[in-house]
Enzyme design. Structure first.
Site, PDB file in Angstrom:
ATOM      1  N   LYS A   1      -3.461 -14.361  -5.930  1.00  0.00           N
ATOM      2  CA  LYS A   1      -4.313 -14.037  -6.936  1.00  0.00           C
ATOM      3  C   LYS A   1      -3.345 -13.750  -8.074  1.00  0.00           C
ATOM      4  CE  LYS A   1      -5.888  -9.757  -7.121  1.00  0.00           C
ATOM      5  NZ  LYS A   1      -6.442  -8.532  -6.675  1.00  0.00           N
TER       6      LYS A   1
ATOM      7  N   LEU B   1     -18.106 -12.403  -8.435  1.00  0.00           N
ATOM      8  CA  LEU B   1     -19.258 -13.411  -8.550  1.00  0.00           C
ATOM      9  C   LEU B   1     -18.423 -14.639  -9.273  1.00  0.00           C
ATOM     10  CD1 LEU B   1     -22.773 -12.270  -9.465  1.00  0.00           C
ATOM     11  CD2 LEU B   1     -21.712 -12.772  -7.129  1.00  0.00           C
TER      12      LEU B   1
ATOM     13  N   GLU C   1      -7.681   2.554   2.126  1.00  0.00           N
ATOM     14  CA  GLU C   1      -7.325   2.258   0.736  1.00  0.00           C
ATOM     15  C   GLU C   1      -8.101   1.194   0.292  1.00  0.00           C
ATOM     16  OE1 GLU C   1      -5.157   3.947  -1.158  1.00  0.00           O
ATOM     17  OE2 GLU C   1      -6.163   2.234  -2.327  1.00  0.00           O
ATOM     18  N   PHE C   2      -8.514   1.202  -1.041  1.00  0.00           N
ATOM     19  CA  PHE C   2      -9.221   0.073  -1.710  1.00  0.00           C
ATOM     20  C   PHE C   2      -8.550  -0.491  -2.789  1.00  0.00           C
ATOM     21  CE2 PHE C   2     -12.021   3.328   0.159  1.00  0.00           C
ATOM     22  CZ  PHE C   2     -12.827   2.644   1.074  1.00  0.00           C
TER      23      PHE C   2
ATOM     24  N   CYS D   1      -5.663  -9.551   3.091  1.00  0.00           N
ATOM     25  CA  CYS D   1      -6.875  -8.663   3.617  1.00  0.00           C
ATOM     26  C   CYS D   1      -8.063  -9.462   3.759  1.00  0.00           C
ATOM     27  CB  CYS D   1      -7.059  -7.387   2.452  1.00  0.00           C
ATOM     28  SG  CYS D   1      -5.519  -6.518   2.224  1.00  0.00           S
TER      29      CYS D   1
ATOM     30  N   VAL E   1       0.797  -1.343  -0.030  1.00  0.00           N
ATOM     31  CA  VAL E   1       0.200   0.076  -0.137  1.00  0.00           C
ATOM     32  C   VAL E   1       0.916   1.249  -0.079  1.00  0.00           C
ATOM     33  CG1 VAL E   1      -1.630   1.384   1.399  1.00  0.00           C
ATOM     34  CG2 VAL E   1      -2.053  -1.098   1.064  1.00  0.00           C
TER      35      VAL E   1
ATOM     36  N   LYS F   1      -8.235 -11.632   7.348  1.00  0.00           N
ATOM     37  CA  LYS F   1      -8.181 -10.974   8.548  1.00  0.00           C
ATOM     38  C   LYS F   1      -9.038  -9.953   8.356  1.00  0.00           C
ATOM     39  CE  LYS F   1      -4.702  -7.051   7.402  1.00  0.00           C
ATOM     40  NZ  LYS F   1      -5.655  -5.942   7.616  1.00  0.00           N
TER      41      LYS F   1
ATOM     42  N   LYS G   1     -14.473   0.676   5.416  1.00  0.00           N
ATOM     43  CA  LYS G   1     -13.421  -0.107   4.722  1.00  0.00           C
ATOM     44  C   LYS G   1     -13.673  -1.686   5.300  1.00  0.00           C
ATOM     45  CE  LYS G   1      -9.644  -1.827   3.122  1.00  0.00           C
ATOM     46  NZ  LYS G   1      -9.648  -2.306   1.711  1.00  0.00           N
TER      47      LYS G   1
END
Ligand code: NAD
Length: 429
Positions: free
Chosen positions: A320, A250, A151-152, A260, A11, A263, A204
């Site tokens: 990922k 989906l 943060e996204f 993320c 981040v 947790k 968030k």
């Protein structure tokens, strides 16, 4: 503007770089001196598409620099962002000691007004604690404000996400800090939402929990598809075309992982408990997610009977695609489980192998994706890397002992795989 980021990980480094890219002067701080030395030498310690070029460019332009001195950081930046880890504790609650330590360190060197921004994902009311801590440890009576700016970004597309955010959430309890934060984000031309401090923090956790819920929901529907002969891809497309639902998140698979979602979900369950609400819905989301890997292993066993002494090739270790991050990766879990059951595993990942070799030396790695297929009894696709889709699957079939594929990410086309002569299994179709 002059900005400082404390914590130069996924981040902090990407945020700092993108701030520099839009014209701010940024100091990135980290207490990992080795990391700072690497960054100063132009070595980027993480993989994130597009990041390296932007770091180089902004360092050359003099807009981005790195230091291990928080003192220097706080002196240099009129706004100081905190982007340090908030890892889970054994009971699911958040370990806030990194944030608390940074708050104390800032307090000790604070000599003039600063906006202290929490970008780490933290439980609601953490900002209040940060402010209290700074006030307690600050030697002078200097003025400051604490702001929440969750943060996204998504790893794998972090630069693009930061440069083009859907929205920017700023939780501030005063106008002065809110105005400064608007100036910081003005060059991004994105919608800015100003909220109070507590609401921003809650946005968030509530967002990540909702996204995790979507994943577990579609995975539960995938189980019904498998039992009924329906196709989860078609079902998800049909559902997702409804604007109220949306197609994103989906995708059925092995369940969510990463640093993320697991947790943040358990943190939100704990926060809710502490505030007197039993968020049982989210407990079920966690249960379904854990079950997803078990159901997949069960499917594999039902076909292969036993794993012991079977050569299994695994494609994917990162949590990922497009990232080297293997933290809480389901791909790592599945590899460990197969090894425990006696499989002779070989794994490959385009970017995650360096970190895997350090953290999980027991997982065997090969440097060429085709090597996982040599004499293999089966191949498992565990991460949705685009490059796996583009492999020469006919070549892979020829290399294998038995042409068996378990696609845990629904990455490949069932029809195409069958036409190539594979026995092909995926999730919910
Ligand atoms: P990270 O582990 O990649 O980076 C954190 C950095 O902080 C490390 O480089 C570490 O050395 C440094 N650090 C720790 N203590 C420090 C200190 N006292 N002073 C200076 N530096 C210190 O973590 P991350 O993935 O960047 O996550 C940071 C926060 O952002 C977490 O709260 C996380 O939940 C949140 N977040 C992460 C993502 C993501 O996709 N990774 C997305 C949104 C929010």
């Amino acid at each position: 503007m002059k900005l400082t980021i404390v914590g130069s990980g996924y981040v902090g480094l990407v945020t700092g770089t993108c701030f520099a890219e839009v014209g701010h002067y940024v100091t990135c701080v980290d207490n990992d001196e080795n990391k700072i030395k690497q960054l100063q030498a132009g070595i980027i310690p993480i993989y994130e598409p597009g990041l390296e070029t932007l770091v180089r460019k902004n360092v050359e332009l003099g807009r981005l620099k790195f230091t291990s001195s928080i003192d220097e950081g706080v002196k240099n930046g009129e706004v100081v962002f905190i982007a340090v880890p908030t890892p889970p504790q054994a009971d699911g609650s958040v370990d806030l000691s990194f944030v608390e330590k940074v708050a104390r360190s800032i307090a000790e060197v604070l000599t003039e007004y600063r906006v202290i921004v929490d970008k780490s994902t933290v439980p609601v009311k953490t900002g209040e604690k940060v402010a209290e801590t700074i006030r307690r440890y600050c030697k002078t009576n200097v003025d400051f404000d604490v702001v929440s700016n969750p943060e996204f970004l998504r790893e794998g597309s972090a630069v693009a996400d930061l440069m083009n955010p859907d929205r920017i959430v700023i939780g501030a309890n005063g106008d002065r800090a809110a105005a400064i934060m608007k100036d910081v984000y003005e060059p991004f031309h994105a919608p800015i939402m100003i909220t109070d401090l507590n609401s921003a923090e809650l946005i968030k956790h509530a967002s990540n929990s909702f996204l995790a819920l979507k994943i577990s929901y579609i995975n539960a529907v995938a189980a019904i598809c498998e039992a009924s002969g329906a196709d989860i891809g078609m079902v998800a497309d049909g559902m997702g075309a409804d604007k109220r639902i949306g197609r994103e998140f989906l995708n059925a698979g092995l369940g969510y992982g990463g640093s993320c979602f697991p947790k943040d979900l358990s943190a939100f369950i704990r926060i809710s408990d502490d505030l007197g609400y039993d968020f049982s819905l989210l407990k079920e989301v966690e249960r379904i997610n854990g079950d997803q890997l078990e159901r997949f292993l069960k499917k594999m066993r039902s076909v292969m009977w036993v794993f012991r002494e079977k050569k299994i090739g695994q494609l994917g270790l990162a949590f990922k695609g497009n990232t080297d991050d293997i933290r809480s990766s389901v791909a790592i879990n599945i590899a460990q489980r197969m090894i425990e059951e006696g499989a002779l595993l070989k794994t490959y990942d385009p970017k995650g192998m360096e970190k895997c070799a350090v953290a999980y030396p027991q997982i065997p790695l090969v440097s060429d994706p085709y090597d996982v297929a040599v004499e293999a009894d089966a191949i498992v696709v565990a991460t949705e890397w685009k490059e796996f889709k583009e492999l020469d699957w006919l070549k892979i079939k020829k290399l294998m002992r038995t042409p068996l594929i378990f696609d845990g990410r629904n990455l490949l086309e069932p029809g195409e795989m069958k036409n190539l002569g594979f026995e092909y299994y995926s999730v919910g179709r």
